[in-house]
Design an enzyme around this catalytic site. Structure first.
Site, short mmCIF file in Angstrom:
data_model
loop_
_atom_site.label_atom_id
_atom_site.label_comp_id
_atom_site.label_asym_id
_atom_site.label_seq_id
_atom_site.Cartn_x
_atom_site.Cartn_y
_atom_site.Cartn_z
N ASP A 57 -49.54 -27.95 46.66
CA ASP A 57 -49.34 -26.68 45.96
C ASP A 57 -48.33 -25.85 46.74
OD1 ASP A 57 -51.38 -25.18 43.70
OD2 ASP A 57 -49.96 -23.90 44.79
N CYS A 297 -57.15 -20.61 28.81
CA CYS A 297 -56.59 -21.60 27.89
C CYS A 297 -56.60 -21.22 26.42
CB CYS A 297 -57.32 -22.92 28.06
SG CYS A 297 -57.04 -23.65 29.68
P1 NAI Z 1 -53.93 -22.80 38.02
O1 NAI Z 1 -53.10 -21.59 37.88
O2 NAI Z 1 -55.34 -22.66 38.50
O3 NAI Z 1 -53.22 -23.84 39.00
C1 NAI Z 1 -51.87 -24.18 38.92
C2 NAI Z 1 -51.35 -24.36 40.35
O4 NAI Z 1 -50.06 -24.92 40.28
C3 NAI Z 1 -51.22 -23.05 41.12
O5 NAI Z 1 -52.00 -23.11 42.31
C4 NAI Z 1 -49.73 -22.95 41.43
O6 NAI Z 1 -49.45 -22.39 42.71
C5 NAI Z 1 -49.32 -24.40 41.38
N1 NAI Z 1 -47.89 -24.62 41.13
C6 NAI Z 1 -47.11 -24.07 40.16
N2 NAI Z 1 -45.86 -24.57 40.24
C7 NAI Z 1 -45.84 -25.45 41.26
C8 NAI Z 1 -44.85 -26.29 41.82
N3 NAI Z 1 -43.61 -26.37 41.30
N4 NAI Z 1 -45.18 -27.05 42.88
C9 NAI Z 1 -46.42 -27.01 43.40
N5 NAI Z 1 -47.41 -26.25 42.91
C10 NAI Z 1 -47.13 -25.47 41.85
O7 NAI Z 1 -53.90 -23.53 36.61
P2 NAI Z 1 -55.04 -24.45 35.97
O8 NAI Z 1 -56.11 -23.62 35.38
O9 NAI Z 1 -55.39 -25.53 36.92
O10 NAI Z 1 -54.24 -25.07 34.73
C11 NAI Z 1 -53.21 -26.02 34.94
C12 NAI Z 1 -52.84 -26.59 33.58
O11 NAI Z 1 -53.96 -27.28 33.02
C13 NAI Z 1 -52.44 -25.54 32.55
O12 NAI Z 1 -51.44 -26.08 31.73
C14 NAI Z 1 -53.70 -25.35 31.74
O13 NAI Z 1 -53.45 -24.93 30.42
C15 NAI Z 1 -54.30 -26.74 31.74
N6 NAI Z 1 -55.74 -26.80 31.60
C16 NAI Z 1 -56.54 -25.87 32.22
C17 NAI Z 1 -57.91 -25.93 32.09
C18 NAI Z 1 -58.79 -24.92 32.73
O14 NAI Z 1 -59.96 -24.88 32.39
N7 NAI Z 1 -58.31 -24.11 33.66
C19 NAI Z 1 -58.54 -27.00 31.31
C20 NAI Z 1 -57.62 -27.95 30.76
C21 NAI Z 1 -56.27 -27.83 30.89
#
Ligand code: NAI
Length: 500
Positions: A57, A297
């Site tokens: 991350d 979401c």
């Molecule tokens: P989140 O915001 O908790 O985590 C995303 C992470 O990616 C952050 O820690 C951020 O710093 C990191 N990040 C962003 N750009 C980066 C890069 N270029 N290099 C390295 N790290 C980077 O998001 P979350 O909730 O995990 O969601 C992720 C995806 O999964 C989204 O598209 C969401 O719609 C989908 N999703 C989420 C669910 C949920 O319940 N939260 C369930 C199913 C799908």
């Protein structure tokens, strides 16, 4: 492009090296250590001990927490899974380039929030994090990779990732891009990954595409029966994720729309939900009326679908799905209005206790939580809020409430809001108590004790329909809930009955 075209390209003048992914699949990298990347890759590491899993991350703080005893997110069962394999075959790191270079397969699990500027503002998904991840992979990779899009994206995003990778490809390097949307729900994430209803894999139907699909299947088959793994074309896979979230959100908005009719007529929404839910064609899940859905979401993905429809010149389909979000806004506003009306049409300077700030129980996630919007409406009316949540940190609540979309003047938040570590302390001297999150512990609080601490008449607004309303009325509370009119004892019981 047809299947035939793809086949011709692979078999044509660019002979590809034969890559047997399963033989080489020893290292996995996950870009994004959030609610999806963390739990899903921790489970993969625990179920595939021969595979090295590195979750990376940009956020040093988040990675530090993943490497500590206090994980960055609360999820039942997650601590045990992480502890069982961290330091063995599970690593959390900020060294993104090394993890990418060493990996045979890369999951992209970065955030895809709603765009808040420019074209598609307020509806389209912002794909800048996805693009940045794809560019980083292209920049640093020295060997072939399977790139798996796990983030929720608009249809054809995999194609964009593939285009970025192919446009920057180094000699001897090959990429295969797969779609593998994640269906876990916060609060049950570990269990959902361990025992999913299904796993979706979308990919190309050419020989390399099939091989990449097989490699990803092989990982999941360490613990998931093959029958549960559904393989389809990439675009169907991407659309299925958006459609699944839209259908789930639609069910909640549908029952919430029915709850408004119940309140106006004297019907009981829980009885109606039970009656329609026993119809096997409808089913009982996601039929609980409430103050409205939240989470990172549902709203984002429905709006993403709306935008997709608009871009495809399908305005009627766009309007249909937009209503799911509109009804959710309506439900939150309706509930807030009810609070104000019940409290004699003014909440100015009144103490109101908010029980629960997370968007649902068993998570500390507050993104798009109904509590935020309810707090905003009440702060706009100059109410004083006393907030308690068992898992959400004080700093997180203040961050949400001081966001420019919620408070134009953040200094008002420190004036109007106090955060409490104890529900009884939070209820002290309150005019009203509002249940915003369905935490189990709220069902078993000592409401006699709470009643003693509150100003009279003491009001409870149950935004989740979880409390024993008859028992609360018996104690002396004035109770309001969603989708039901409650008969109640007179508010001023000490006043002699009117002789009229
Ligand atoms: P989140 O915001 O908790 O985590 C995303 C992470 O990616 C952050 O820690 C951020 O710093 C990191 N990040 C962003 N750009 C980066 C890069 N270029 N290099 C390295 N790290 C980077 O998001 P979350 O909730 O995990 O969601 C992720 C995806 O999964 C989204 O598209 C969401 O719609 C989908 N999703 C989420 C669910 C949920 O319940 N939260 C369930 C199913 C799908």
């Amino acid at each position: 492009m047809s299947d035939l075209d793809i086949q011709q390209t692979d078999d044509g003048n660019l002979p590809v090296q034969k890559i047997t992914w399963k033989m080489t699949l020893k290292k996995i990298c996950c870009i994004g250590a959030g609610y999806v990347g963390g739990p899903s890759c921790a489970v993969i590491a625990s179920k595939c001990p021969a595979i090295q899993v590195t979750v990376v991350d940009l956020s040093e703080e988040r990675i530090k927490q993943w490497n500590s005893d206090h994980l960055p997110l609360y999820e039942p069962g997650l601590d045990d899974v992480v502890k069982s394999c961290r330091g063995r075959n599970l690593t959390f790191s900020t060294d993104i380039d090394t993890a990418i270079q060493e990996a045979d397969l890369i999951f992209i699990c970065v955030n895809t929030p709603t765009k808040n500027f420019g074209i598609g503002k307020g509806r389209a998904a912002d794909l800048k994090y996805i693009e940045a991840a794809a560019r980083r992979i292209a920049d640093v990779s020295k060997s072939s990779k399977i790139v798996v899009e796990k983030s929720t994206v608009p249809v054809k995003a995999a194609q964009s990732i593939s285009n970025i990778l192919q446009a920057n490809v180094k000699p001897g390097v090959k990429y295969q891009v797969l779609s593998n949307p994640e269906f876990l729900a916060e609060g049950t994430a570990v269990n959902d990954v361990l025992d999913p209803d299904r796993v979706l894999i979308g990919g190309e139907k050419n020989s390399l595409g099939k091989e990449a699909i097989e490699a990803l299947c092989w990982i999941y088959e360490h613990w998931i029966p093959r029958e549960k793994i559904i393989v389809m074309n990439t675009w169907s896979s991407e659309l299925s994720k958006l459609a699944a979230n839209a259908f789930l959100a639609q069910r909640i908005s549908s029952i919430n729309a029915i709850s408004a009719i119940c309140e106006a007529t004297g019907a009981d929404v829980s009885e109606v939900a039970n009656a329609i839910g026993t119809d096997s064609r409808i089913g009982s899940k996601f039929l609980k009326a409430s103050v409205g859905f939240g989470g990172s979401c549902f709203q984002k993905d429905v709006l993403n679908l709306v935008y997709l429809c608009e871009c495809l010149n399908l305005p009627e389909a766009a309007a249909y799905w937009q209503q799911v979000v509109d009804i959710n806004d309506y439900q939150r506003q309706r509930f807030a209005n009810r609070v104000v009306e019940s409290l004699f049409n003014t909440v100015t300077d009144k103490n109101i206790t908010i029980l629960g700030f997370a968007f649902k129980k068993d998570t500390g996630d507050t993104r798009e939580s109904a509590a935020i919007y309810l707090s905003k409406y009440l702060m706009d009316e100059e109410a004083r809020l006393r907030i308690y949540d068992p898992k959400v940190e004080k700093s997180q609540i203040l961050r949400e409430l001081t966001h420019p979309c919620i408070s134009e003047d953040p200094s008002r938040v420190s004036k109007l809001v106090t955060i409490h570590q104890d529900p009884y302390e939070a209820a002290e001297g309150s005019h009203a108590l509002i249940v915003c999150t369905e935490w189990d512990e709220f069902k078993t609080l000592d409401y006699h004790k709470i009643y003693q601490k509150m100003l009279k008449p003491a009001f409870i607004f149950d935004g989740r329909i979880i409390l024993d309303h008859e028992a609360l009325i018996e104690i002396g509370f004035h109770v309001e809930t969603i989708g039901k009119r409650l008969s109640r004892k007179p508010v001023h019981r000490s006043i002699a009955p009117s002789t009229q």
